[in-house]
Write an enzyme that holds these catalytic residues in place. Structure first.
Site, PDB file in Angstrom:
ATOM      1  CB  CYS A  17      51.794  43.052  41.352  1.00 27.43           C
ATOM      2  SG  CYS A  17      50.644  43.991  42.393  1.00 27.43           S
ATOM      3  CG  ASP A  18      55.268  38.647  42.660  1.00 20.42           C
ATOM      4  OD1 ASP A  18      54.065  38.381  42.420  1.00 20.42           O
ATOM      5  OD2 ASP A  18      55.835  38.283  43.700  1.00 20.42           O
ATOM      6  CG  LEU A  19      56.088  36.964  36.682  1.00 19.00           C
ATOM      7  CD1 LEU A  19      57.095  35.909  36.223  1.00 19.00           C
ATOM      8  CD2 LEU A  19      55.331  37.522  35.501  1.00 19.00           C
ATOM      9  CD  GLN A  20      54.400  33.852  43.525  1.00 18.72           C
ATOM     10  OE1 GLN A  20      54.367  34.586  44.517  1.00 18.72           O
ATOM     11  NE2 GLN A  20      55.011  32.688  43.517  1.00 18.72           N
ATOM     12  CB  VAL A  22      51.306  39.030  45.845  1.00 18.83           C
ATOM     13  CG1 VAL A  22      50.133  38.058  45.895  1.00 18.83           C
ATOM     14  CG2 VAL A  22      52.612  38.285  45.661  1.00 18.83           C
TER      15      VAL A  22
END
Length: 131
Positions: A17-20, A22
């Protein structure tokens, strides 16, 4: 409804997952590739054995349409079907979140074959029985 010929269940890992929060868009290609490899393995097709015979199967194009995001801990299925088109074998792959069966991604992956360094006319896909 699609006529899927293979399905695999997977689970999102935190590091995908990324910083958002997702799944990073590049990770979806890993999911698709893993499903293709497992499908080919179920058909007794070994990339290692093919490579030893100088038969290379390679992705030449990928189209991905993102519909909904997967997040950490989500379980999901990758479903696929294949279709021959001239020199290419097409993989139509869809990713569905298990909790609500929502469509998260639709992809079309074009695969070509080279034998002894030369582009194959597609008959390699017939001899390997991909359907």
């Amino acid at each position: 409804m699609q006529n899927y010929i293979f399905e695999i269940q997977l689970k999102v890992r935190d590091y995908e997952c990324d910083l958002q929060g997702v799944v990073n868009n590049a990770v979806y290609q890993n999911y698709l590739e893993h499903a293709r490899h497992e499908y080919l393995s179920s058909k007794k097709v070994s990339f290692k054995e093919l490579a030893e015979k100088d038969i290379l199967l390679m992705v030449s194009r990928i189209e991905m349409d993102f519909k909904r995001s997967l997040t950490s801990g989500d379980t999901f299925s990758v479903k696929l079907r294949t279709e021959r088109q001239g020199l290419k074998l097409l993989f139509f792959q869809d990713i569905f979140r298990s909790a609500d069966n929502s469509l998260c991604l639709q992809a079309k992956v074009e695969v070509i074959g080279k034998i002894n360094g030369k582009l194959n006319r597609g008959d390699i896909f017939d001899t390997l029985d991909f359907n």
